[in-house]
Design an enzyme around this catalytic site. Structure first.
Site, PDB file in Angstrom:
ATOM      1  N   CYS A  59       0.855  -1.431  -0.058  1.00  0.00           N
ATOM      2  CA  CYS A  59       0.227   0.497  -0.074  1.00  0.00           C
ATOM      3  C   CYS A  59       0.782   1.180  -0.188  1.00  0.00           C
ATOM      4  O   CYS A  59       2.126   1.357   0.617  1.00  0.00           O
ATOM      5  CB  CYS A  59      -0.529  -0.051   1.135  1.00  0.00           C
ATOM      6  SG  CYS A  59      -1.922   1.579   1.261  1.00  0.00           S
ATOM      7  N   CYS A  93      -1.976  -0.936   9.198  1.00  0.00           N
ATOM      8  CA  CYS A  93      -1.176  -2.007   8.686  1.00  0.00           C
ATOM      9  C   CYS A  93       1.066  -1.976  10.039  1.00  0.00           C
ATOM     10  O   CYS A  93       1.140  -0.701   9.803  1.00  0.00           O
ATOM     11  CB  CYS A  93      -0.827  -2.160   7.327  1.00  0.00           C
ATOM     12  SG  CYS A  93      -2.496  -2.785   6.724  1.00  0.00           S
ATOM     13  N   GLU A  98     -26.306 -15.110  24.630  1.00  0.00           N
ATOM     14  CA  GLU A  98     -25.301 -13.139  24.339  1.00  0.00           C
ATOM     15  C   GLU A  98     -26.297 -12.128  24.751  1.00  0.00           C
ATOM     16  O   GLU A  98     -27.105 -12.600  25.705  1.00  0.00           O
ATOM     17  CB  GLU A  98     -25.611 -13.237  22.137  1.00  0.00           C
ATOM     18  CG  GLU A  98     -25.797 -12.064  21.859  1.00  0.00           C
ATOM     19  CD  GLU A  98     -24.004 -11.575  21.087  1.00  0.00           C
ATOM     20  OE1 GLU A  98     -23.830  -9.865  22.846  1.00  0.00           O
ATOM     21  OE2 GLU A  98     -22.846 -12.396  21.850  1.00  0.00           O
ATOM     22  N   PHE A 140     -21.124 -15.616  23.925  1.00  0.00           N
ATOM     23  CA  PHE A 140     -20.917 -14.776  24.035  1.00  0.00           C
ATOM     24  C   PHE A 140     -21.366 -14.981  22.146  1.00  0.00           C
ATOM     25  O   PHE A 140     -20.831 -14.833  20.891  1.00  0.00           O
ATOM     26  CB  PHE A 140     -19.546 -14.510  23.418  1.00  0.00           C
ATOM     27  CG  PHE A 140     -18.508 -14.141  25.029  1.00  0.00           C
ATOM     28  CD1 PHE A 140     -18.906 -13.318  25.301  1.00  0.00           C
ATOM     29  CD2 PHE A 140     -18.758 -15.621  25.572  1.00  0.00           C
ATOM     30  CE1 PHE A 140     -18.763 -12.847  26.976  1.00  0.00           C
ATOM     31  CE2 PHE A 140     -18.087 -14.894  26.847  1.00  0.00           C
ATOM     32  CZ  PHE A 140     -18.258 -13.975  27.477  1.00  0.00           C
ATOM     33  N   GLN A 181     -17.251 -11.085  11.726  1.00  0.00           N
ATOM     34  CA  GLN A 181     -16.191 -11.894  11.359  1.00  0.00           C
ATOM     35  C   GLN A 181     -15.352 -10.967  10.512  1.00  0.00           C
ATOM     36  O   GLN A 181     -16.139 -11.149   9.457  1.00  0.00           O
ATOM     37  CB  GLN A 181     -15.921 -13.219  11.429  1.00  0.00           C
ATOM     38  CG  GLN A 181     -16.342 -14.115  12.290  1.00  0.00           C
ATOM     39  CD  GLN A 181     -15.395 -13.660  14.204  1.00  0.00           C
ATOM     40  OE1 GLN A 181     -14.645 -13.035  13.733  1.00  0.00           O
ATOM     41  NE2 GLN A 181     -16.011 -14.281  14.917  1.00  0.00           N
ATOM     42  N   ASP A 220     -16.832 -17.405  22.328  1.00  0.00           N
ATOM     43  CA  ASP A 220     -16.003 -16.536  21.706  1.00  0.00           C
ATOM     44  C   ASP A 220     -16.300 -14.695  21.780  1.00  0.00           C
ATOM     45  O   ASP A 220     -16.663 -14.399  22.202  1.00  0.00           O
ATOM     46  CB  ASP A 220     -16.388 -16.376  20.751  1.00  0.00           C
ATOM     47  CG  ASP A 220     -15.760 -15.695  19.135  1.00  0.00           C
ATOM     48  OD1 ASP A 220     -14.498 -15.038  19.393  1.00  0.00           O
ATOM     49  OD2 ASP A 220     -16.020 -15.405  18.279  1.00  0.00           O
ATOM     50  N   CYS A 247      -9.847 -13.222  20.301  1.00  0.00           N
ATOM     51  CA  CYS A 247      -8.668 -12.367  19.093  1.00  0.00           C
ATOM     52  C   CYS A 247      -7.586 -11.935  19.864  1.00  0.00           C
ATOM     53  O   CYS A 247      -6.861 -11.023  19.706  1.00  0.00           O
ATOM     54  CB  CYS A 247      -9.812 -11.451  18.722  1.00  0.00           C
ATOM     55  SG  CYS A 247     -10.298 -10.451  19.665  1.00  0.00           S
TER      56      CYS A 247
END
Length: 413
Positions: A62, A71, A292, A272, A245, A340, A366
């Protein structure tokens, strides 16, 4: 004033680290083995020039790399990049004394992000749109975004124009863009008060540009078509600003690992659960109880289940699991479970799972650090850690997803 530095290693955030007499100095966009000149400010430095480049340095994809904070690792050769991401997970597990072979990284390609969030700001020169510089409030006005799917990257000018239409503030604000089967879904937040005239103009713009939906602070402004995605060929209508996602191939990789591990379970708890990323797939073979905290996400999941064919039962429960986790007694009604959680993890919930008799558990995260913490709780509770698989969903950043699979031996009666 510039200083000559030799970079020894990469830090957890993707910065190069140079050891100096005053301590480690973090140099963004520098690689191990490189000699660089940099302007030092306390423990951080701005890269000025690379004097001796690493053989692992490659040409960034990029044009904005090096100024944009979106990034950190476009300049790192692919093999070394994959090793770095895998080692992030390995290190987090090692720090918790967890002994397991970590699989190789499941990669994601460029132009695969179907959900991005850009920041906008009105200036004297016009509307800026893009990502913030690292550790800065300054916005890099982008002309390309090679992580995004073509439908999003090709809409940069459209979104910049929309930002000008909805902007009623001198502050920066955010636009979350999701690419759906029905078109672009754009959720605006922080843009100031939406007057009747501004709402009308935004509505006309969205219709003219064939957006699937435009929402403002969670409220739908206009929805010519319901934004829809497919989960295992089941149509799901996204709620405004709802979590999705980020990369579809990453979602598929996670789902394959989870569903294969829980295939033997007859009753599964999905904690979740969101819009049903795992629940709808698991319901092909098991009855599922989806828990949830967000009402809109649960409503989307329930609607999708009711219109789908060939699924076993999915029940749902709205519950803030961070405040009120399912107890081990409640969990003992299940023989499989997937959780999750957000980046903060699920420490209290993990303690309840650890006390339960659930046979098969899949943990998705994550954040390797909080995942390792939660896994250590489960292992202390008698679970055996079978595998951990890192998955790249945040291309060219230091972030990495991971799926951990665990099993608890049956109790002897």
């Amino acid at each position: 004033m510039s200083t000559r530095l030799t970079v020894q290693r990469l830090g957890a955030q993707g910065d190069g680290i140079a050891d100096t007499p005053r301590g480690p100095v973090f140099v963004p966009f520098a690689l191990p083995g490189e000699t660089v000149t940099a302007a030092i400010n306390k423990d951080r430095a701005d890269l000025i020039a690379v004097i001796e480049a690493s053989p692992q340095r490659v040409e960034p994809t990029c044009r904005h790399f090096g100024t944009c904070g979106g990034c950190e690792l476009q300049h790192l050769e692919e093999g070394a990049y994959r090793t770095f991401k895998r080692e992030t997970v390995v290190t987090a597990l090692r720090q918790r004394s967890l002994d397991v072979d970590v699989e190789g990284l499941i990669a994601c390609p460029p132009a695969s992000r179907r959900r991005v969030t850009w920041t906008a700001l009105r200036t004297e020169a016009g509307m800026q749109l893009g990502y913030r510089k690292a550790l800065s409030h300054e916005i890099v006005d982008i002309e390309e975004d090679p992580i995004a799917v073509p439908a999003i990257e090709g809409a940069i000018d459209l979104v910049r124009e929309l930002a000008g239409v909805v902007c009623a503030t001198h502050d920066a604000f955010r636009l979350a863009i999701s690419a759906t089967a029905s078109g672009l879904d754009i959720a605006v937040s922080g843009a100031g008060e939406m007057s009747a005239a501004r709402r009308q103009k935004a509505t006309q713009f969205a219709i003219a540009k064939r957006l699937a939906r435009l929402s403002f602070e969670g409220e739908i402004v206009v929805e010519p078509q319901k934004p829809q995605i497919l989960i295992d060929d089941i149509a799901v209508n996204l709620p405004p600003g709802g979590f999705l996602q980020a990369v579809e191939v990453a979602e598929l990789a996670m789902a394959d690992l989870v569903t294969a591990h829980l295939r033997k379970a007859k009753k599964v708890a999905d904690l979740f659960a969101g819009i049903g990323t795992f629940a709808l797939r698991l319901a092909r073979h098991s009855s599922v109880h989806a828990v949830e905290g967000e009402a809109a996400a649960l409503a989307a999941l329930d609607r999708a289940f009711r219109h789908a064919a060939g699924l076993k039962t999915i029940t749902s429960e709205r519950r803030d699991l961070a405040r009120r986790p399912l107890t081990w007694k409640e969990l003992n009604g299940f023989d499989g479970l997937v959780f999750d959680p957000p980046r903060a993890g699920a420490e209290d919930q993990a303690r309840q799972i650890a006390r339960s008799d659930i046979r098969y558990v899949a943990a998705v995260s994550c954040n390797p650090a909080t995942l390792a913490r939660d896994l250590s709780i489960l292992v202390e509770g008698g679970y055996r850690l079978i595998s951990v698989t890192p998955i790249d969903q945040f291309l060219w950043s230091h972030h990495v997803e991971a799926v951990a699979l665990l099993e608890k031996p049956k109790k002897r009666r």
